[in-house]
Scaffold this motif. Structure first.
Motif, mmCIF file in Angstrom:
data_model
loop_
_atom_site.group_PDB
_atom_site.id
_atom_site.type_symbol
_atom_site.label_atom_id
_atom_site.label_comp_id
_atom_site.label_asym_id
_atom_site.label_seq_id
_atom_site.Cartn_x
_atom_site.Cartn_y
_atom_site.Cartn_z
ATOM 1 N N LYS A 170 -8.449 -32.900 21.114
ATOM 2 C CA LYS A 170 -7.863 -34.140 20.584
ATOM 3 C C LYS A 170 -6.915 -33.880 19.425
ATOM 4 O O LYS A 170 -5.801 -34.432 19.372
ATOM 5 C CB LYS A 170 -8.979 -35.092 20.153
ATOM 6 N N ASP A 171 -7.327 -33.055 18.463
ATOM 7 C CA ASP A 171 -6.475 -32.779 17.305
ATOM 8 C C ASP A 171 -5.188 -32.065 17.716
ATOM 9 O O ASP A 171 -4.108 -32.348 17.176
ATOM 10 C CB ASP A 171 -7.235 -31.930 16.279
ATOM 11 N N GLN A 172 -5.310 -31.145 18.652
ATOM 12 C CA GLN A 172 -4.122 -30.429 19.125
ATOM 13 C C GLN A 172 -3.189 -31.357 19.892
ATOM 14 O O GLN A 172 -1.965 -31.268 19.748
ATOM 15 C CB GLN A 172 -4.545 -29.249 20.004
ATOM 16 N N ARG A 173 -3.761 -32.266 20.674
ATOM 17 C CA ARG A 173 -2.926 -33.238 21.398
ATOM 18 C C ARG A 173 -2.180 -34.130 20.402
ATOM 19 O O ARG A 173 -1.015 -34.467 20.599
ATOM 20 C CB ARG A 173 -3.783 -34.082 22.349
ATOM 21 N N GLN A 174 -2.865 -34.510 19.335
ATOM 22 C CA GLN A 174 -2.215 -35.365 18.332
ATOM 23 C C GLN A 174 -1.061 -34.622 17.658
ATOM 24 O O GLN A 174 0.007 -35.210 17.428
ATOM 25 C CB GLN A 174 -3.240 -35.822 17.283
ATOM 26 N N SER A 175 -1.262 -33.347 17.352
ATOM 27 C CA SER A 175 -0.187 -32.550 16.749
ATOM 28 C C SER A 175 1.007 -32.436 17.695
ATOM 29 O O SER A 175 2.167 -32.537 17.275
ATOM 30 C CB SER A 175 -0.701 -31.159 16.386
ATOM 31 N N MET A 176 0.723 -32.206 18.980
ATOM 32 C CA MET A 176 1.789 -32.136 19.969
ATOM 33 C C MET A 176 2.561 -33.445 20.034
ATOM 34 O O MET A 176 3.804 -33.458 20.040
ATOM 35 C CB MET A 176 1.204 -31.824 21.352
ATOM 36 N N LEU A 177 1.822 -34.540 20.083
ATOM 37 C CA LEU A 177 2.454 -35.854 20.166
ATOM 38 C C LEU A 177 3.352 -36.121 18.964
ATOM 39 O O LEU A 177 4.475 -36.624 19.104
ATOM 40 C CB LEU A 177 1.380 -36.938 20.282
ATOM 41 N N GLU A 178 2.864 -35.775 17.786
ATOM 42 C CA GLU A 178 3.657 -35.988 16.578
ATOM 43 C C GLU A 178 4.947 -35.184 16.621
ATOM 44 O O GLU A 178 6.018 -35.683 16.255
ATOM 45 C CB GLU A 178 2.832 -35.609 15.340
ATOM 46 N N ASN A 179 4.862 -33.937 17.086
ATOM 47 C CA ASN A 179 6.063 -33.093 17.172
ATOM 48 C C ASN A 179 7.043 -33.609 18.211
ATOM 49 O O ASN A 179 8.256 -33.652 17.978
ATOM 50 C CB ASN A 179 5.667 -31.654 17.510
ATOM 51 N N TYR A 180 6.535 -33.995 19.369
ATOM 52 C CA TYR A 180 7.407 -34.477 20.436
ATOM 53 C C TYR A 180 8.084 -35.793 20.078
ATOM 54 O O TYR A 180 9.281 -35.982 20.307
ATOM 55 C CB TYR A 180 6.605 -34.658 21.736
ATOM 56 N N ILE A 181 7.302 -36.709 19.514
ATOM 57 C CA ILE A 181 7.821 -38.054 19.225
ATOM 58 C C ILE A 181 8.950 -38.007 18.200
ATOM 59 O O ILE A 181 9.881 -38.825 18.238
ATOM 60 C CB ILE A 181 6.668 -38.977 18.757
ATOM 61 N N LYS A 182 8.911 -37.039 17.289
ATOM 62 C CA LYS A 182 9.962 -36.919 16.269
ATOM 63 C C LYS A 182 11.333 -36.706 16.895
ATOM 64 O O LYS A 182 12.353 -37.113 16.331
ATOM 65 C CB LYS A 182 9.654 -35.735 15.340
ATOM 66 N N THR A 183 11.378 -36.051 18.061
ATOM 67 C CA THR A 183 12.669 -35.700 18.673
ATOM 68 C C THR A 183 13.107 -36.683 19.756
ATOM 69 O O THR A 183 14.181 -36.501 20.337
ATOM 70 C CB THR A 183 12.579 -34.294 19.285
#
Length: 373
Positions: free
Chosen positions: A292-305
């Motif tokens: 879950k924490d790793q998915r959230q980090s991925m989402l945050e990185n992707y959404i920024k772009t």
């Protein structure tokens, strides 16, 4: 597309044959296909170029329509869904004269016009890979070796196996390793190392390692290892199979030393690999589905772009994406939601768009529809 000196009756369509007529058939573990086009129509219809944008979906699509079909090397399978009567030649079937089941791995060879082995450049960084800490630690050891190959010599971390579900970052980490070190990366799919004639595959393997050695320090990344390194109990008794395996073993043993060259193999099915090949990897590293924490980090990185602002609860998004790989999160969830929002001329990506993407993802897992580009 031209077909010279080929008689029409050489095109064999594999059929489902009742078990009672021919006896039980062995299960096909791996099938390698090559797109042929429309052989009967010759130049009357232009054959589209097939590109697989999601290997997992292609396998589901292929198994759905060909499950139960017998596969024999040199014969053909014909698509009856997206591209009716489009032909795929069976280059490899392990074992030969076996039957496609829900467990069969199906690969599509890339049609390379230029057979020259090339090194690639990438700007991927190790920090771009979320999670997979054990693999990153191993890569740090590889980095030290590549920086001082003469110091390590026989203690070098030379052959490493990455395994895990598609989209978990195996290729991405190999690219980041090459980029961080500023060394050449020779990235190749094992299906390209398969030749139609005896000796083709062995020759390409030797050429691959020779090119890497001449560019040392360098990294070789061989994806879909099970396409060439299948356990011998699944292999057909053909000369080219043993030649490919022996050529790979020779290079991995380092008879020519190849100091400064690291070989990374990748597979989704490590249990299918031949023991002789698998034993050459000094370490096997599993790439896991993100938590879950790793998915959230991925989402945050992707959404920024993203080109359109996304107004959703990221924590909630991390919850509902459980079981998805990093690639699935980006390509199947976020990108589909984004495209849906753009098609509706909306200013934001909303939860409705996310639900649409998630429902489509779940449907395609059972009934794949779109994998050709």
């Amino acid at each position: 597309m031209k077909f010279n000196n080929v008689a029409p009756d050489s095109y064999i369509v594999e059929k489902k044959v009742p078990t009672s007529q021919n006896g039980p058939k062995k299960e096909a573990k791996v099938v390698v296909l090559q797109s042929v086009g429309y052989p009967f129509l010759c130049n009357l219809v232009e054959s589209p170029k097939i590109e697989i944008v999601n290997k997992e979906l292609f396998e589901l699509y292929a198994r759905e329509q060909w499950e139960g079909y017998e596969v024999c090397e040199g014969s053909f399978l014909f698509d009856q869904k997206l591209l009716p009567d489009y032909a795929f030649k069976i280059i490899k079937a392990h074992p030969n004269n076996s039957k496609i089941t829900e467990n069969t791995s199906i690969f599509l060879m890339e049609n390379e016009e230029n057979e020259e082995i090339k090194k690639i450049e990438t700007n991927v960084k190790m920090d771009d890979v979320i999670g997979q800490e054990r693999a990153k630690t191993k890569c740090k050891i590889i980095m030290k070796y590549i920086q001082e190959p003469e110091k390590f010599k026989e203690w070098a971390p030379r052959n490493v196996l990455f395994y895990g579900q598609p989209g978990t970052g195996k290729t991405m980490l190999a690219k980041s390793l090459s980029n961080e070190l500023k060394v050449p990366l020779f990235l190749i799919k094992a299906t390209r190392l398969i030749g139609e004639h005896v000796g083709d595959g062995a020759r390409q393997i030797h050429e691959l390692f020779e090119a890497a050695s001449q560019s040392a320090p360098s990294v070789i990344f061989i994806d879909e290892m099970d396409a060439i390194g299948l356990d011998r109990k699944y292999q057909s008794l053909r000369g080219d199979v043993s030649e490919v395996v022996n050529a790979l073993l020779t290079e991995m043993d380092g008879i020519d030393q190849n100091y400064g060259v690291v070989t990374i193999g990748a597979t989704n099915n490590p249990h299918l690999l031949d023991f002789a090949i698998r034993s050459r990897f000094e370490e096997e590293i599993e790439f896991e589905i993100p938590d879950k924490d790793q998915r959230q980090s991925m989402l945050e990185n992707y959404i920024k772009t993203m080109p359109v602002e996304m107004k959703v609860d990221i924590k909630r998004l991390a919850n509902i994406s459980k079981g998805m790989s990093g690639r699935d999160i980006k390509e199947r969830l976020l990108k589909t939601a984004l495209h849906k929002a753009i098609s509706e001329d909306t200013d934001f990506v909303t939860w409705d768009h996310v639900e649409y993407a998630l429902n489509l993802y779940k449907t395609e897992k059972n009934e794949p529809k779109h994998m050709f580009a």
